[in-house]
Design a protein around this motif. Structure first.
Motif, PDB file in Angstrom:
ATOM      1  N   UNK A  99       1.120   8.859  -2.502  1.00 55.52           N
ATOM      2  CA  UNK A  99       2.575   8.947  -2.445  1.00 55.52           C
ATOM      3  C   UNK A  99       3.053  10.267  -1.840  1.00 55.52           C
ATOM      4  N   UNK A 100       2.245  11.306  -1.992  1.00 56.67           N
ATOM      5  CA  UNK A 100       2.640  12.606  -1.450  1.00 56.67           C
ATOM      6  C   UNK A 100       2.319  12.751   0.035  1.00 56.67           C
ATOM      7  N   UNK A 101       1.435  11.914   0.546  1.00 55.51           N
ATOM      8  CA  UNK A 101       0.988  12.092   1.929  1.00 55.51           C
ATOM      9  C   UNK A 101       1.353  10.937   2.857  1.00 55.51           C
ATOM     10  N   UNK A 102       1.733   9.770   2.299  1.00 57.21           N
ATOM     11  CA  UNK A 102       1.984   8.584   3.123  1.00 57.21           C
ATOM     12  C   UNK A 102       3.385   8.036   2.859  1.00 57.21           C
ATOM     13  N   UNK A 103       4.097   7.739   3.908  1.00 56.00           N
ATOM     14  CA  UNK A 103       5.415   7.104   3.797  1.00 56.00           C
ATOM     15  C   UNK A 103       5.294   5.619   4.084  1.00 56.00           C
ATOM     16  N   UNK A 115      13.378   2.991  -2.296  1.00 57.93           N
ATOM     17  CA  UNK A 115      12.472   2.179  -1.474  1.00 57.93           C
ATOM     18  C   UNK A 115      11.228   2.920  -0.994  1.00 57.93           C
ATOM     19  N   UNK A 116      11.071   4.185  -1.343  1.00 57.09           N
ATOM     20  CA  UNK A 116       9.915   4.949  -0.879  1.00 57.09           C
ATOM     21  C   UNK A 116       8.711   4.716  -1.800  1.00 57.09           C
ATOM     22  N   UNK A 117       7.551   5.235  -1.385  1.00 57.82           N
ATOM     23  CA  UNK A 117       6.330   5.207  -2.198  1.00 57.82           C
ATOM     24  C   UNK A 117       5.874   3.784  -2.537  1.00 57.82           C
ATOM     25  N   UNK A 118       5.526   3.026  -1.527  1.00 55.01           N
ATOM     26  CA  UNK A 118       5.103   1.638  -1.732  1.00 55.01           C
ATOM     27  C   UNK A 118       3.604   1.424  -1.577  1.00 55.01           C
ATOM     28  N   UNK A 119       2.895   2.404  -1.056  1.00 52.37           N
ATOM     29  CA  UNK A 119       1.456   2.221  -0.807  1.00 52.37           C
ATOM     30  C   UNK A 119       0.649   3.219  -1.620  1.00 52.37           C
ATOM     31  N   UNK A 120      -0.197   2.709  -2.525  1.00 53.12           N
ATOM     32  CA  UNK A 120      -0.414   1.315  -2.935  1.00 53.12           C
ATOM     33  C   UNK A 120       0.715   0.817  -3.854  1.00 53.12           C
ATOM     34  N   UNK A 121       0.744  -0.487  -4.064  1.00 57.83           N
ATOM     35  CA  UNK A 121       1.715  -1.084  -4.979  1.00 57.83           C
ATOM     36  C   UNK A 121       1.270  -0.828  -6.417  1.00 57.83           C
ATOM     37  N   UNK A 122       2.057  -0.026  -7.157  1.00 57.34           N
ATOM     38  CA  UNK A 122       1.667   0.279  -8.534  1.00 57.34           C
ATOM     39  C   UNK A 122       2.005  -0.872  -9.477  1.00 57.34           C
TER      40      UNK A 122
END
Length: 234
Positions: free
Chosen positions: A100-104, A131-138
């Motif tokens: 989440x800190x490195x990928x949008x 809508x941010x932080x979708x990868x991976x889906x928690x």
């Protein structure tokens, strides 16, 4: 965690938006992958099905963990309670933060300019945070981890109900255009990692306890032996 983590999480999200220091922006890449938007899971859409999946998604982050934890509490099984908590949010928050800190990656409906599947009526400012932080889906990772642990239960009814519930959570993320298929796949892999890591932590803790117990036993035996000799001499 329930009390203190949400404020910390919000601080992280606002820091992300303010600094824009992500190493990778994968929105266009995920959008370009054929069928990655999960459209195949929205072939059949009805009002009651949409309502069902909205309820499932809204409760799919905490309920899959809380019910097994309370169930284990009623069974007076503290180790099982610990295993459910450890394999869910405790370890998964730690594992997921680097992503989440490195990928949008933003939610599917937002990237495709479709209506919000959850009908949240978000303002542009709210949407930018939500809508941010979708990868991976928690949602997927928590649900699948609880599914893996539920399959270890002896109660067939609980296994069946929790299988349907957890799989519905995963399906809802695609039906409502929240997550890309790549998010879901990554969430499943994260769940497997968290469950195995949780097993390792518990196993290591059990071995540590047994080792300490084994080390303390000889001292106790020597004391008992010494006491017996003293009594026999007396």
């Amino acid at each position: 965690m329930w009390k203190y983590f949400p404020p910390i999480w919000n601080e992280v999200v606002y820091w992300q938006l303010g600094t824009k220091t992500h190493l990778l922006d994968l929105n266009n890449f995920f959008k370009a992958i054929p069928y990655n938007d999960g459209g195949i899971f929205r072939t059949i859409q009805t009002p009651w099905l949409t309502g069902y999946f909205r309820w499932i998604y809204a409760n799919g982050f905490a309920l899959p963990v809380l019910i097994p934890v309370f169930r284990s509490f009623l069974a007076k099984d503290s180790l099982k309670m610990f295993r459910y908590c450890l394999s869910a949010h405790v370890l998964q928050f730690i594992l997921i933060f680097p992503f989440y800190l490195s990928i949008t990656v933003k939610e599917v409906w937002y990237v495709l300019s479709d209506p919000d599947g959850m009908a949240r009526h978000l303002t542009p400012n709210d949407a930018a945070v939500t809508v941010v932080n979708c990868f991976p889906s928690m949602h997927t990772s928590v649900a699948f981890a609880m599914l893996l642990l539920a399959w270890r239960e002896k109660d067939r009814l609980f296994r069946g109900v929790w299988t349907v519930f957890c799989l519905s959570i995963i399906y809802s993320t695609l039906y409502l255009e929240i997550h890309w298929i790549t998010d879901v796949i990554a969430g499943i892999l994260l769940a497997i990692t968290a469950v195995r890591l949780g097993d390792w932590v518990i196993s290591s803790f059990s071995l540590f306890k047994e080792k300490n117990r084994g080390q303390s036993s000889p001292t106790y035996s020597l004391k008992c032996e010494s006491k017996t000799k003293s009594e026999s001499q007396a």
